[in-house]
Design an enzyme around this catalytic site. Structure first.
Site, PDB file in Angstrom:
ATOM      1  N   TYR A  35     -38.135   5.143  18.308  1.00  0.00           N
ATOM      2  CA  TYR A  35     -38.541   5.947  19.459  1.00  0.00           C
ATOM      3  C   TYR A  35     -37.420   6.010  20.481  1.00  0.00           C
ATOM      4  O   TYR A  35     -36.442   5.256  20.419  1.00  0.00           O
ATOM      5  CB  TYR A  35     -39.806   5.370  20.102  1.00  0.00           C
ATOM      6  CG  TYR A  35     -39.575   4.124  20.927  1.00  0.00           C
ATOM      7  CD1 TYR A  35     -39.538   4.189  22.313  1.00  0.00           C
ATOM      8  CD2 TYR A  35     -39.390   2.878  20.322  1.00  0.00           C
ATOM      9  CE1 TYR A  35     -39.334   3.056  23.083  1.00  0.00           C
ATOM     10  CE2 TYR A  35     -39.188   1.736  21.074  1.00  0.00           C
ATOM     11  CZ  TYR A  35     -39.156   1.827  22.457  1.00  0.00           C
ATOM     12  OH  TYR A  35     -38.933   0.703  23.203  1.00  0.00           O
ATOM     13  N   LYS A 148     -33.955   0.736  18.107  1.00  0.00           N
ATOM     14  CA  LYS A 148     -35.072   0.996  19.026  1.00  0.00           C
ATOM     15  C   LYS A 148     -36.311   1.292  18.179  1.00  0.00           C
ATOM     16  O   LYS A 148     -36.752   2.433  18.036  1.00  0.00           O
ATOM     17  CB  LYS A 148     -34.749   2.151  19.977  1.00  0.00           C
ATOM     18  CG  LYS A 148     -35.605   2.139  21.247  1.00  0.00           C
ATOM     19  CD  LYS A 148     -35.005   3.017  22.314  1.00  0.00           C
ATOM     20  CE  LYS A 148     -35.891   3.086  23.556  1.00  0.00           C
ATOM     21  NZ  LYS A 148     -35.918   1.814  24.305  1.00  0.00           N
ATOM     22  N   GLU A 180     -31.431 -10.102  27.221  1.00  0.00           N
ATOM     23  CA  GLU A 180     -31.813  -8.944  28.024  1.00  0.00           C
ATOM     24  C   GLU A 180     -33.236  -9.171  28.523  1.00  0.00           C
ATOM     25  O   GLU A 180     -33.761 -10.277  28.428  1.00  0.00           O
ATOM     26  CB  GLU A 180     -31.710  -7.662  27.198  1.00  0.00           C
ATOM     27  CG  GLU A 180     -32.538  -7.674  25.921  1.00  0.00           C
ATOM     28  CD  GLU A 180     -32.335  -6.429  25.069  1.00  0.00           C
ATOM     29  OE1 GLU A 180     -31.848  -5.413  25.583  1.00  0.00           O
ATOM     30  OE2 GLU A 180     -32.685  -6.485  23.871  1.00  0.00           O
ATOM     31  N   LEU A 204     -30.655  -4.329  22.909  1.00  0.00           N
ATOM     32  CA  LEU A 204     -30.658  -2.876  22.818  1.00  0.00           C
ATOM     33  C   LEU A 204     -29.448  -2.345  23.581  1.00  0.00           C
ATOM     34  O   LEU A 204     -29.185  -2.775  24.695  1.00  0.00           O
ATOM     35  CB  LEU A 204     -31.947  -2.303  23.420  1.00  0.00           C
ATOM     36  CG  LEU A 204     -32.076  -0.789  23.337  1.00  0.00           C
ATOM     37  CD1 LEU A 204     -32.250  -0.338  21.893  1.00  0.00           C
ATOM     38  CD2 LEU A 204     -33.226  -0.299  24.196  1.00  0.00           C
TER      39      LEU A 204
END
Length: 291
Positions: A35, A148, A180, A204
Site C-alpha cells: 500500500y 510497505k 523508527e 521504511l
C-alpha cells in the site's frame, strides 16, 4: 474524515458503497499485498513520484505484478482527484493485493486487486505547533520493513499502546538501537547535527524522510544516517518524527520524560518551515503565521 465517493479499481471507478471483495481475498487472509498513503495539499499531490517509485519497489520485493505501468498509475491517480473534485487537504490510500482465489499459501494464478480512494485529511496544526509525546517499545516486526506491506499488526499494537498512554506515537527499538516509529521515521538532533537510522531493511524508506535529507542539506544542517540508542534519545537536544500525515513533527516528551525544555527545537522548526515551502502550503494554512 470524509471518504470521497468514487474509488479507483482495476476495473474502473466504483461508488464506495458498491465496492465489495470476495471473502477469499489474499489481502484479508494473508496480508498479501502492499500500500501507499499519498499526501494532498490544496488539491495537489505531494511527493507523488517518490510514492509511486516506492510502490513499484515494494511490489517487486514480494513478486507482485502491478496492473498498470508507472505512467498509467500517474494518470489514474490524477483522474481519481478529478472525478472526486478534490480541492483541499486530503490523502489517497492505494492498495494492491495478489488477488482473490481459493485459500492457499502459494501464489494463485489470478489478477491482482487494485484500489485507491481519497479521504479528507486536515493538517495536525496543534501538534505541529506544540509538539507531541511518545513512548518507546521493542521493535517486534519482521526483517523486511522497507517493504510497505499490509502486515502491520506489530505496528498497530505499538500505536495502540501509545494511545492508551495518551501519546502520539511509539518509537521502536531493537535491543538498544532505535529503528523508527510505528508509522513514521524518527530523528534526534545533537550538537547541531541530525541523526537517523540508515536506509536498511529494518526501516521504511519514508518519502518525507527522503525530502528531509534534501531540506536539511539546503539549510546547511548536517544529517547523518547512523543508528542511535535509547540513551541518545534521552540526552538529545531535539527529537522529531516525519511522515506523510505528520509532516515534520516535534517530539517534546519520551516515556513521560520531557525533552530539554519541552518545546519544539529550532532545527525542527526550520525543517517544518522548509517543508511547508516545498509543499507550497499557503500562508493562511501555515503554522508559522504572524499573530
Amino acid at each position: 474524515m470524509t471518504v470521497h465517493r468514487k474509488i479507483l479499481t482495476q476495473h474502473g471507478f466504483v461508488d464506495k458503497d458498491l465496492l465489495t471483495y470476495p471473502y477469499e481475498e489474499r489481502g484479508l487472509q494473508f496480508g498479501d499485498g502492499i500500500y501507499e498513503v499519498i499526501r494532498i495539499y490544496h488539491g495537489d499531490y505531494y511527493l507523488l513520484t517518490e510514492h509511486v517509485e516506492r510502490l513499484f519497489r515494494s511490489a517487486a520485493a514480494i513478486k507482485l505484478t502491478v496492473p498498470y505501468n508507472k505512467e498509467q498509475v500517474y494518470h489514474k491517480l490524477a483522474e481519481l482527484l478529478e472525478i472526486n473534485d478534490v480541492k483541499g487537504d486530503a490523502k489517497v490510500y492505494l492498495q494492491i493485493t495478489r488477488g482473490s482465489a481459493a485459500r492457499d499459501h502459494v501464489f494463485p494464478d489470478t489478477e491482482p486487486n487494485f484500489y485507491a480512494y481519497v479521504q479528507d485529511l486536515p493538517r495536525p496544526l496543534t501538534e505541529l505547533k506544540n509538539g507531541v509525546s511518545v513512548i518507546t517499545q521493542e521493535d517486534e516486526r519482521w526483517q523486511n520493513c522497507y517493504i510497505k506491506s499490509l502486515n502491520l499488526l506489530p505496528n498497530i499494537l505499538a500505536k495502540q499502546e501509545a494511545k492508551e498512554q495518551n501519546c502520539f506515537e511509539a518509537i521502536l527499538h531493537r535491543k538498544e538501537k532505535v529503528t523508527e516509529c510505528s508509522s513514521s521515521n524518527v530523528y534526534i538532533v545533537k550538537d547541531g547535527k541530525i541523526y537517523t537510522h540508515p536506509e536498511t531493511n529494518n526501516i521504511l524508506h519514508g518519502c518525507v524522510r527522503s525530502k528531509v535529507k534534501t531540506l536539511a542539506q539546503n539549510l546547511n544542517i548536517p544529517l547523518i544516517e547512523e543508528a542511535f540508542t535509547l540513551e541518545d534519545l534521552q540526552t538529545a537536544d531535539e527529537v522529531f518524527l516525519t511522515s506523510s500525515n505528520a509532516e515534520v513533527m516535534p517530539i517534546i516528551s519520551i516515556d513521560h520524560k520531557q525533552v530539554q525544555d519541552g518545546k519544539p527545537g529550532t532545527k525542527t522548526i526550520s525543517l517544518q518551515k522548509a517543508y511547508e515551502q516545498d509543499a507550497k502550503i499557503e500562508q493562511d494554512a501555515s503554522i508559522f503565521q504572524v499573530q
